[in-house]
Design an enzyme around this catalytic site. Structure first.
Site, PDB file in Angstrom:
ATOM      1  N   ASN A  46       0.834  -1.199   0.000  1.00 25.80           N
ATOM      2  CA  ASN A  46       0.000   0.000   0.000  1.00 25.80           C
ATOM      3  C   ASN A  46       0.870   1.251   0.000  1.00 25.80           C
ATOM      4  O   ASN A  46       1.913   1.306   0.650  1.00 25.80           O
ATOM      5  CB  ASN A  46      -1.045  -0.001   1.133  1.00 25.80           C
ATOM      6  CG  ASN A  46      -0.502  -0.300   2.504  1.00 25.80           C
ATOM      7  OD1 ASN A  46       0.533  -0.917   2.660  1.00 25.80           O
ATOM      8  ND2 ASN A  46      -1.216   0.135   3.524  1.00 25.80           N
ATOM      9  N   ILE A  47       0.425   2.216  -0.766  1.00 28.39           N
ATOM     10  CA  ILE A  47       1.152   3.482  -0.896  1.00 28.39           C
ATOM     11  C   ILE A  47       0.181   4.596  -0.490  1.00 28.39           C
ATOM     12  O   ILE A  47      -0.799   4.867  -1.193  1.00 28.39           O
ATOM     13  CB  ILE A  47       1.657   3.685  -2.345  1.00 28.39           C
ATOM     14  CG1 ILE A  47       2.562   2.504  -2.755  1.00 28.39           C
ATOM     15  CG2 ILE A  47       2.402   5.019  -2.464  1.00 28.39           C
ATOM     16  CD1 ILE A  47       3.036   2.546  -4.204  1.00 28.39           C
ATOM     17  N   GLU A  48       0.468   5.184   0.666  1.00 30.30           N
ATOM     18  CA  GLU A  48      -0.444   6.194   1.218  1.00 30.30           C
ATOM     19  C   GLU A  48       0.010   7.597   0.803  1.00 30.30           C
ATOM     20  O   GLU A  48       1.139   7.800   0.352  1.00 30.30           O
ATOM     21  CB  GLU A  48      -0.524   6.037   2.739  1.00 30.30           C
ATOM     22  CG  GLU A  48      -1.086   4.662   3.106  1.00 30.30           C
ATOM     23  CD  GLU A  48      -1.414   4.492   4.576  1.00 30.30           C
ATOM     24  OE1 GLU A  48      -0.923   5.286   5.407  1.00 30.30           O
ATOM     25  OE2 GLU A  48      -2.168   3.541   4.882  1.00 30.30           O
ATOM     26  N   CYS A  57      -4.195   0.618  -2.520  1.00 34.97           N
ATOM     27  CA  CYS A  57      -3.993  -0.646  -1.802  1.00 34.97           C
ATOM     28  C   CYS A  57      -2.908  -1.496  -2.469  1.00 34.97           C
ATOM     29  O   CYS A  57      -2.684  -1.408  -3.687  1.00 34.97           O
ATOM     30  CB  CYS A  57      -5.273  -1.477  -1.799  1.00 34.97           C
ATOM     31  SG  CYS A  57      -6.628  -0.769  -0.870  1.00 34.97           S
ATOM     32  N   GLU A  59      -2.925  -4.649  -3.247  1.00 35.28           N
ATOM     33  CA  GLU A  59      -3.364  -5.583  -4.296  1.00 35.28           C
ATOM     34  C   GLU A  59      -3.409  -4.898  -5.656  1.00 35.28           C
ATOM     35  O   GLU A  59      -3.038  -5.481  -6.675  1.00 35.28           O
ATOM     36  CB  GLU A  59      -4.783  -6.109  -4.003  1.00 35.28           C
ATOM     37  CG  GLU A  59      -4.935  -6.835  -2.682  1.00 35.28           C
ATOM     38  CD  GLU A  59      -5.356  -5.909  -1.562  1.00 35.28           C
ATOM     39  OE1 GLU A  59      -4.684  -4.882  -1.324  1.00 35.28           O
ATOM     40  OE2 GLU A  59      -6.351  -6.199  -0.901  1.00 35.28           O
ATOM     41  N   CYS A  90     -10.282  -5.288   0.238  1.00 33.81           N
ATOM     42  CA  CYS A  90     -11.368  -4.292   0.260  1.00 33.81           C
ATOM     43  C   CYS A  90     -12.232  -4.431  -1.001  1.00 33.81           C
ATOM     44  O   CYS A  90     -11.850  -5.093  -1.978  1.00 33.81           O
ATOM     45  CB  CYS A  90     -10.803  -2.877   0.388  1.00 33.81           C
ATOM     46  SG  CYS A  90     -10.247  -2.162  -1.165  1.00 33.81           S
ATOM     47  N   CYS A  93     -10.661  -3.289  -4.393  1.00 35.42           N
ATOM     48  CA  CYS A  93      -9.693  -4.254  -4.947  1.00 35.42           C
ATOM     49  C   CYS A  93     -10.408  -5.478  -5.509  1.00 35.42           C
ATOM     50  O   CYS A  93      -9.988  -6.036  -6.527  1.00 35.42           O
ATOM     51  CB  CYS A  93      -8.674  -4.663  -3.890  1.00 35.42           C
ATOM     52  SG  CYS A  93      -7.526  -3.314  -3.516  1.00 35.42           S
TER      53      CYS A  93
END
Ligand code: THU
Length: 135
Positions: A46-48, A57, A59, A90, A93
């Protein structure tokens, strides 16, 4: 269904990706790994973003990276989150999996257990590309 050695390899790749997660806002690190029909594995985490809604996310990062590399078909997707229990993908995804990996197996892993389900099992009564033929 993936052989158990491949399940282990894919979950190990997802775990290794998880260590690189960019989750400084939520502290909820997730790793994912996609196995393509030709055996290649693509990782994601995940890259916020400080603008929280732009977060992506693990995936989807793994799936998009596989698509860019020309993955001809996705066999399986593994995801690993924090804690002992399997992490469930989620809804966003799942929708992307239905589009890009409709026949894939999803391996949801935690530290102590994992669950295996098909994308179709995770998306009953889904809205998919074939709905667009109704126009
Ligand atoms: N997250 C994933 O990477 N995959 C999921 O299936 C669930 C949620 C991430 C998004 C966000 O960075 C953090 O977990 C908390 O929601």
């Amino acid at each position: 269904m993936l052989q158990s050695e491949d399940v282990e390899r894919l979950v190990a790749a997802a775990r290794s990706a998880r260590e690189r997660a960019m989750a400084s806002y939520s502290n909820f690190s997730v790793g994912a790994a996609v196995m393509c029909a030709d055996g290649r594995i693509f990782e994601g985490f995940n890259i916020e973003n400080a603008s929280y809604g732009l977060t992506i996310c693990a995936e989807r990062v793994a799936l998009f990276s596989a698509m860019v590399a020309g993955c001809g078909g996705v066999e399986a997707i593994a995801l690993v989150g924090p804690g002992a229990e399997p992490l469930s993908p989620c809804g966003a995804c799942r929708q992307v999996m239905l589009e890009l990996a409709p026949d894939a197996e999803v391996i949801m892993a935690g530290d102590e257990a994992h669950l295996r389900r098909s994308v179709r099992e995770l998306m009953p009564n889904a809205f998919g590309p074939e709905e667009l033929d109704r126009t």
